[in-house]
Enzyme design. Sequence first.
Site, PDB file in Angstrom:
ATOM      1  CG  MET A 172      28.958  21.663  57.735  1.00  0.00           C
ATOM      2  SD  MET A 172      28.972  20.093  56.878  1.00  0.00           S
ATOM      3  CE  MET A 172      29.026  20.636  55.183  1.00  0.00           C
ATOM      4  CG  HIS A 198      28.772  30.331  56.359  1.00  0.00           C
ATOM      5  ND1 HIS A 198      29.798  30.116  55.474  1.00  0.00           N
ATOM      6  CD2 HIS A 198      28.077  29.179  56.413  1.00  0.00           C
ATOM      7  CE1 HIS A 198      29.751  28.877  55.025  1.00  0.00           C
ATOM      8  NE2 HIS A 198      28.701  28.272  55.574  1.00  0.00           N
TER       9      HIS A 198
HETATM   10  P1  AMP Z   1      27.121  24.997  55.542  1.00  0.00           P
HETATM   11  O1  AMP Z   1      28.362  25.480  56.213  1.00  0.00           O
HETATM   12  O2  AMP Z   1      27.259  24.841  54.061  1.00  0.00           O
HETATM   13  O3  AMP Z   1      26.534  23.794  56.223  1.00  0.00           O
HETATM   14  O4  AMP Z   1      26.058  26.152  55.725  1.00  0.00           O
HETATM   15  C1  AMP Z   1      25.729  26.640  57.001  1.00  0.00           C
HETATM   16  C2  AMP Z   1      24.541  27.537  56.883  1.00  0.00           C
HETATM   17  O5  AMP Z   1      24.832  28.617  56.004  1.00  0.00           O
HETATM   18  C3  AMP Z   1      23.314  26.816  56.298  1.00  0.00           C
HETATM   19  O6  AMP Z   1      22.158  27.254  56.993  1.00  0.00           O
HETATM   20  C4  AMP Z   1      23.309  27.283  54.875  1.00  0.00           C
HETATM   21  O7  AMP Z   1      22.025  27.271  54.292  1.00  0.00           O
HETATM   22  C5  AMP Z   1      23.817  28.707  55.040  1.00  0.00           C
HETATM   23  N1  AMP Z   1      24.346  29.196  53.763  1.00  0.00           N
HETATM   24  C6  AMP Z   1      25.260  28.601  52.962  1.00  0.00           C
HETATM   25  N2  AMP Z   1      25.459  29.316  51.844  1.00  0.00           N
HETATM   26  C7  AMP Z   1      24.649  30.388  51.927  1.00  0.00           C
HETATM   27  C8  AMP Z   1      24.380  31.520  51.072  1.00  0.00           C
HETATM   28  N3  AMP Z   1      24.986  31.667  49.901  1.00  0.00           N
HETATM   29  N4  AMP Z   1      23.472  32.431  51.491  1.00  0.00           N
HETATM   30  C9  AMP Z   1      22.838  32.283  52.681  1.00  0.00           C
HETATM   31  N5  AMP Z   1      23.043  31.255  53.531  1.00  0.00           N
HETATM   32  C10 AMP Z   1      23.935  30.315  53.164  1.00  0.00           C
END
Ligand code: AMP
Length: 291
Positions: A30, A37
């Site tokens: 997102m 990410h």
């Molecule tokens: P989001 O933008 O929050 O929807 O996250 C996108 C992807 O990044 C998802 O697969 C999350 O699980 C992953 N993600 C977010 N924060 C972390 C983190 N601290 N460590 C590893 N992966 C992450």
Amino acid sequence: MIVVKKIDEAREAVSRIRQGGAAIGLVPTMGALHAGHLALARRSRADGCATVVSIYVNPTQFGPKEDFGKYPRPLEKDLQLCRDEGVQLVFCPESDEMYPAGHRTWVDVEKLTDGMCGAFRPGHFKGVATIVAKLLLIVRPDAAYFGRKDFQQLKVVERMNADLNLAVRIVGCPTVREPDGLALSSRNAYLGPEDRRRARIIPRTLSEVASRWSAGERRASELLLGLKERLTSQVDLLQYFGAYNVETLQEVAPDEPLLQGPVVALAARVGTTRLIDNVELGADPMPIKQP
Ligand code: AMP
């Protein structure tokens, strides 16, 4: 790096990349990208994939009172981070591209979405499963990379991928943390200094659980003993905190001896910010550094 907003352009760009012989790795996000990410993109590259990052704040996974409107959208900065990471294609659609008028089809993964975050965010995982299914069908990647921080999301995506026979390799990647243990999250930007300090109780608690597991404790009641009270004293609202079976996501009974390592997971509000985190006890029992 190619940047596209339209589904047709994304398909065309992917097929051109594929003609070069590369496998495709998709990292759905997102935006408001951080090192968590970028670790997913790096893993995709390390696996030999040409990496596609999607950046889309998916409205259908936010509840009516949630932070869809104020969710950070620093697109130019995100694109630069992707460029620096060797990403080949960024797909950043607008809402009407993903949900045009007349959109009526939803992906609903049953049971796995009943508990944990699903109990507090009705409809959230229906939004997640639907957008991930759409992204997988648009990009048709060989592999897709997700963070283990969002453990329930990872399980929902794995189930959906299997049930819809999408045949994508779903790769769950370790949680990337701040030096004091707090899991990186785009929402950490909402935390003021005092909230940020209080949030440290979350990784500390999970680290304590992991120590107990490493010391041989195998009863959920003892693994979690006293920790709910400690969390509650520091955060503003503890939505859930428990030990869950890693396959079914059912909460494990307090005194049932644990043959398989559970995931201990929680969601808490600190100030106005909702944070989630977990530790998987079987796989990697001491992943969180004690500050
Ligand atoms: P989001 O933008 O929050 O929807 O996250 C996108 C992807 O990044 C998802 O697969 C999350 O699980 C992953 N993600 C977010 N924060 C972390 C983190 N601290 N460590 C590893 N992966 C992450």
